[in-house]
Design an enzyme around this catalytic site. Structure first.
Site, PDB file in Angstrom:
ATOM      1  N   ASP A 119      54.852  14.515  44.675  1.00 56.05           N
ATOM      2  CA  ASP A 119      54.212  13.581  43.739  1.00 56.05           C
ATOM      3  C   ASP A 119      52.892  13.030  44.251  1.00 56.05           C
ATOM      4  O   ASP A 119      52.523  11.882  43.981  1.00 56.05           O
ATOM      5  CB  ASP A 119      55.167  12.412  43.404  1.00 56.05           C
ATOM      6  CG  ASP A 119      56.503  12.913  42.887  1.00 56.05           C
ATOM      7  OD1 ASP A 119      56.504  13.944  42.192  1.00 56.05           O
ATOM      8  OD2 ASP A 119      57.528  12.279  43.185  1.00 56.05           O
ATOM      9  N   LYS A 151      49.362  16.532  42.611  1.00 57.09           N
ATOM     10  CA  LYS A 151      49.002  17.962  42.595  1.00 57.09           C
ATOM     11  C   LYS A 151      48.602  18.415  41.191  1.00 57.09           C
ATOM     12  O   LYS A 151      47.632  19.142  41.020  1.00 57.09           O
ATOM     13  CB  LYS A 151      50.195  18.808  43.087  1.00 57.09           C
ATOM     14  CG  LYS A 151      50.613  18.501  44.518  1.00 57.09           C
ATOM     15  CD  LYS A 151      51.828  19.315  44.931  1.00 57.09           C
ATOM     16  CE  LYS A 151      53.106  18.910  44.253  1.00 57.09           C
ATOM     17  NZ  LYS A 151      53.605  17.582  44.576  1.00 57.09           N
ATOM     18  N   GLY A 169      57.617  17.837  38.838  1.00 62.94           N
ATOM     19  CA  GLY A 169      57.051  17.155  37.676  1.00 62.94           C
ATOM     20  C   GLY A 169      55.589  16.927  37.983  1.00 62.94           C
ATOM     21  O   GLY A 169      55.256  16.079  38.814  1.00 62.94           O
ATOM     22  N   HIS A 170      54.722  17.732  37.385  1.00 64.85           N
ATOM     23  CA  HIS A 170      53.280  17.663  37.688  1.00 64.85           C
ATOM     24  C   HIS A 170      52.549  17.087  36.486  1.00 64.85           C
ATOM     25  O   HIS A 170      52.493  17.711  35.425  1.00 64.85           O
ATOM     26  CB  HIS A 170      52.748  19.057  38.037  1.00 64.85           C
ATOM     27  CG  HIS A 170      53.325  19.610  39.311  1.00 64.85           C
ATOM     28  ND1 HIS A 170      52.972  20.823  39.838  1.00 64.85           N
ATOM     29  CD2 HIS A 170      54.237  19.076  40.183  1.00 64.85           C
ATOM     30  CE1 HIS A 170      53.633  21.017  40.973  1.00 64.85           C
ATOM     31  NE2 HIS A 170      54.410  19.977  41.198  1.00 64.85           N
ATOM     32  N   GLN A 201      56.656  20.272  45.057  1.00 63.87           N
ATOM     33  CA  GLN A 201      57.245  19.384  46.069  1.00 63.87           C
ATOM     34  C   GLN A 201      56.183  19.057  47.132  1.00 63.87           C
ATOM     35  O   GLN A 201      54.998  19.163  46.856  1.00 63.87           O
ATOM     36  CB  GLN A 201      58.491  20.014  46.721  1.00 63.87           C
ATOM     37  CG  GLN A 201      59.719  20.078  45.809  1.00 63.87           C
ATOM     38  CD  GLN A 201      59.651  21.157  44.757  1.00 63.87           C
ATOM     39  OE1 GLN A 201      59.483  22.323  45.054  1.00 63.87           O
ATOM     40  NE2 GLN A 201      59.794  20.766  43.505  1.00 63.87           N
TER      41      GLN A 201
HETATM   42  P1  GDP Z   1      52.596  15.784  41.404  1.00 59.80           P
HETATM   43  O1  GDP Z   1      54.058  16.064  41.351  1.00 59.80           O
HETATM   44  O2  GDP Z   1      52.032  15.929  42.782  1.00 59.80           O
HETATM   45  O3  GDP Z   1      51.796  16.575  40.396  1.00 59.80           O
HETATM   46  O4  GDP Z   1      52.423  14.249  41.031  1.00 59.80           O
HETATM   47  P2  GDP Z   1      53.155  13.467  39.818  1.00 59.80           P
HETATM   48  O5  GDP Z   1      52.561  13.901  38.545  1.00 59.80           O
HETATM   49  O6  GDP Z   1      54.633  13.556  39.963  1.00 59.80           O
HETATM   50  O7  GDP Z   1      52.789  11.973  40.181  1.00 59.80           O
HETATM   51  C1  GDP Z   1      51.468  11.556  40.296  1.00 59.80           C
HETATM   52  C2  GDP Z   1      51.248  10.391  39.328  1.00 59.80           C
HETATM   53  O8  GDP Z   1      50.046   9.744  39.666  1.00 59.80           O
HETATM   54  C3  GDP Z   1      51.083  10.828  37.891  1.00 59.80           C
HETATM   55  O9  GDP Z   1      51.554   9.823  37.056  1.00 59.80           O
HETATM   56  C4  GDP Z   1      49.569  10.989  37.765  1.00 59.80           C
HETATM   57  O10 GDP Z   1      49.122  10.854  36.415  1.00 59.80           O
HETATM   58  C5  GDP Z   1      49.103   9.850  38.612  1.00 59.80           C
HETATM   59  N1  GDP Z   1      47.827  10.029  39.304  1.00 59.80           N
HETATM   60  C6  GDP Z   1      47.248  11.168  39.791  1.00 59.80           C
HETATM   61  N2  GDP Z   1      46.124  10.862  40.472  1.00 59.80           N
HETATM   62  C7  GDP Z   1      45.992   9.516  40.401  1.00 59.80           C
HETATM   63  C8  GDP Z   1      45.043   8.588  40.939  1.00 59.80           C
HETATM   64  O11 GDP Z   1      44.092   8.934  41.626  1.00 59.80           O
HETATM   65  N3  GDP Z   1      45.252   7.264  40.656  1.00 59.80           N
HETATM   66  C9  GDP Z   1      46.297   6.819  39.917  1.00 59.80           C
HETATM   67  N4  GDP Z   1      46.418   5.525  39.710  1.00 59.80           N
HETATM   68  N5  GDP Z   1      47.213   7.673  39.421  1.00 59.80           N
HETATM   69  C10 GDP Z   1      47.065   8.988  39.666  1.00 59.80           C
HETATM   70  P1  IMO Z   2      56.801  17.545  42.700  1.00 59.80           P
HETATM   71  O1  IMO Z   2      56.417  19.004  42.623  1.00 59.80           O
HETATM   72  C1  IMO Z   2      59.256  14.561  44.672  1.00 59.80           C
HETATM   73  C2  IMO Z   2      63.213  15.831  46.063  1.00 59.80           C
HETATM   74  C3  IMO Z   2      64.420  15.246  45.374  1.00 59.80           C
HETATM   75  C4  IMO Z   2      65.410  15.253  46.528  1.00 59.80           C
HETATM   76  C5  IMO Z   2      65.067  16.547  47.262  1.00 59.80           C
HETATM   77  C6  IMO Z   2      65.951  17.714  46.892  1.00 59.80           C
HETATM   78  O2  IMO Z   2      56.714  16.826  41.407  1.00 59.80           O
HETATM   79  O3  IMO Z   2      56.084  16.876  43.818  1.00 59.80           O
HETATM   80  P2  IMO Z   2      66.119  19.255  44.734  1.00 59.80           P
HETATM   81  O4  IMO Z   2      66.413  18.919  43.312  1.00 59.80           O
HETATM   82  O5  IMO Z   2      64.821  19.947  44.964  1.00 59.80           O
HETATM   83  O6  IMO Z   2      67.265  19.981  45.409  1.00 59.80           O
HETATM   84  O7  IMO Z   2      66.042  17.824  45.483  1.00 59.80           O
HETATM   85  O8  IMO Z   2      63.729  16.839  46.920  1.00 59.80           O
HETATM   86  N1  IMO Z   2      62.243  16.474  45.160  1.00 59.80           N
HETATM   87  C7  IMO Z   2      61.058  15.954  44.834  1.00 59.80           C
HETATM   88  N2  IMO Z   2      60.496  14.770  45.150  1.00 59.80           N
HETATM   89  N3  IMO Z   2      58.565  15.440  43.937  1.00 59.80           N
HETATM   90  C8  IMO Z   2      59.090  16.648  43.640  1.00 59.80           C
HETATM   91  O9  IMO Z   2      58.385  17.614  43.033  1.00 59.80           O
HETATM   92  C9  IMO Z   2      60.403  16.932  44.047  1.00 59.80           C
HETATM   93  N4  IMO Z   2      61.236  17.995  43.896  1.00 59.80           N
HETATM   94  C10 IMO Z   2      62.345  17.710  44.591  1.00 59.80           C
HETATM   95  O10 IMO Z   2      64.158  13.938  44.912  1.00 59.80           O
HETATM   96  O11 IMO Z   2      65.129  14.198  47.405  1.00 59.80           O
HETATM   97 MG    MG Z   3      55.812  15.146  40.677  1.00 55.84          MG
END
Ligand code: GDP
Ligand code: IMO
Ligand code: MG
Length: 435
Positions: free
Chosen positions: A13, A16, A40-41, A225
């Site tokens: 998270d 990415k 979840g991207h 991840q």
């Molecule tokens: P990912 O799994 O690495 O793609 O990240 P996620 O989407 O799970 O979580 C990142 C969260 O931060 C999302 O809600 C994005 O919309 C948000 N986000 C991304 N870049 C920024 C930033 O520079 N500032 C803020 N405040 N939010 C951001």
């Molecule tokens: P993105 O791509 C954050 C964590 C789960 C758990 C561990 C194992 O959005 O960054 P799993 O279901 O993969 O067997 O769970 O990994 N986990 C993540 N945490 N971002 C993710 O993906 C994750 N995918 C799995 O919370 O701790």
């Molecule tokens: Mg994510």
């Protein structure tokens, strides 16, 4: 620069999705090579939020090829739910802009059921998985009892292998977990029907990506991840079941390691983690709560509140080195506005022993204490800043101090979820031209 690996350098998270979407403008092909719908991207375009789970984050650019490689654990139900959802919002997805590897392993209902049951079985030792069937699917892959997409597409082979798999899984569900077994006929007809819908997307994606690369096309690899959740190098057993860094690309995308030309890690200006397991710089007090509220740190896949804490410099050195990163992107710098002091982890102690680097050889991280340094914060809102020189002096001092500690250049800063909320930091182009 025809190939670029972008991966999460913390516990997932890191932002990415946003960065891949941004870089995809300059790419021809965007490839997922590991993980599954546990990811979840998030991408925000013109105020509209999209969350990609299985589909690469380049999909919002119409003319790009998006590829799900053989290393992905693919749940066809999750894939079509995502295709339908994006379709209802005007994103057209078909075999011309999305390709699936025939070698990707299939997540079945029994994998999801066993994932949840195994978590209950573990009790206090639970991992906190996303419940998407990831671990059980990869376990079957390693045990050689799994089915690949190619198997799903051949009805007789699918029937034989799924029948054998379910005989074992039903015994496991019933005898170990006391759960009702799954109905074989129902499962067979469901997945064989899904196979028909999958067929137009399926091919030898490794060959397709390599051919694109050889033709001079720009290939962007999207890690899922984070490197601290890597099966081998993360905080085992509190990890996911795949190779999450650049090291996952050669096997998970059938792309030679020597062809990966540039590597960029993504990390927040602080740190978060979802699920159980070690997180040395976690702040369980009011400052951690404040990071969660200011950063809206709730999971994009499960909605769980993320555990929040401070940037960990040795942890970053470790993950950037493991993937051979040339540079990294610092995201969510805007979230730190308003903190009078900002902490950064710089080393660890366990009893009398001091660790200057990430203590990868520890079995458990229990009792590990973090040594912090503190930097002055700033109050200004950063979300409208687009030039590095326009950042408040304290924010620049924080960025440069962290960069020096990490020892790898920061190539971009992100100051909000929108595509344009980005501050270029270095002249060196990331891809073909400067972003
Ligand atoms: P990912 O799994 O690495 O793609 O990240 P996620 O989407 O799970 O979580 C990142 C969260 O931060 C999302 O809600 C994005 O919309 C948000 N986000 C991304 N870049 C920024 C930033 O520079 N500032 C803020 N405040 N939010 C951001
Ligand atoms: P993105 O791509 C954050 C964590 C789960 C758990 C561990 C194992 O959005 O960054 P799993 O279901 O993969 O067997 O769970 O990994 N986990 C993540 N945490 N971002 C993710 O993906 C994750 N995918 C799995 O919370 O701790
Ligand atoms: Mg994510």
């Amino acid at each position: 620069m025809p190939s670029l690996s972008v991966f999460g350098a913390q516990w997932g998270d890191e932002g990415k999705g946003k960065i891949i979407d941004l870089l995809a403008r300059e790419a021809d092909v965007v490839v997922r090579y590991q993980g599954g719908a546990n990811a979840g991207h998030t991408v925000v375009v013109a105020g509209v939020k999209y969350v990609m789970h299985l589909i690469p984050s380049g999909i919002l650019h119409r003319d790009k090829l998006n590829v799900i490689g053989n290393g992905v654990a693919l749940d066809p139900l999750a894939l079509f739910a995502e295709i339908d959802e994006l379709g209802s919002r005007g994103v057209v997805i078909d075999g011309s802009n999305l390709r699936l590897s025939s070698g990707a392993h299939v997540i079945f209902e029994h994998h999801r059921r066993i994932d949840l049951a195994a978590e209950r079985w573990r009790g206090v030792g639970r991992i906190g998985t996303t419940g998407r069937g990831i671990g059980p699917c990869y376990a079957d892959k390693a045990a050689r009892t799994g089915l690949r997409i190619a198997d799903l597409l051949e009805p007789e082979r699918c029937r034989a292998r799924l029948t054998a798999a379910l005989a074992e899984k039903n015994a496991h569900l019933r005898d170990v977990h006391g759960e009702a077994p799954l109905d074989l006929d129902q499962q067979l007809s469901r997945y064989m029907a899904l196979a028909e819908r999958l067929a137009p997307f399926v091919g030898d994606t490794g060959a397709e990506v390599r051919a694109a690369y050889r033709a001079g096309k720009m290939v962007l690899f999207e890690g899922a991840q984070g490197a601290m959740l890597d099966l081998d190098h993360g905080t085992y057993p509190y990890v996911t079941s795949s190779s999450t860094g650049t090291n996952g690309i050669p096997s998970g995308a059938a792309f030679p390691a020597r062809w990966i030309e540039r590597v960029v890690g993504i990390a927040k200006a602080y740190c978060t983690r979802v699920g159980e397991g070690p997180f040395p710089t976690e702040d369980s007090g009011p400052e951690g709560d404040r990071i969660r509220e200011q950063g809206r740190e709730y999971g994009a896949t499960t909605g769980r509140p993320r555990r929040c804490g401070w940037f960990d410099a040795p942890q970053m050195r470790y993950t950037l080195e493991l993937s051979g990163a040339d540079g990294w992107v610092m995201t969510n710098l805007d979230v730190l506005s308003g903190f009078p002091r900002i902490k950064v982890g710089v080393g660890y102690r366990l009893g009398a022993k001091r660790f200057a680097e990430w203590p990868a050889s520890l079995a458990s991280f229990e009792g590990l204490e973090v040594e912090y340094e503190e930097l002055p914060g700033w109050n200004d809102d950063l979300t409208a800043v687009r030039e590095y020189g326009d950042l408040p002096a304290a924010a620049r001092a924080y960025v440069e101090w962290v960069e020096a500690r990490v020892g790898v250049p920061i190539v971009m800063l992100s100051v909000g979820p929108q595509r344009d909320q980005i501050i270029p930091r270095r002249d060196a182009p990331l891809v073909h031209s400067s972003v």
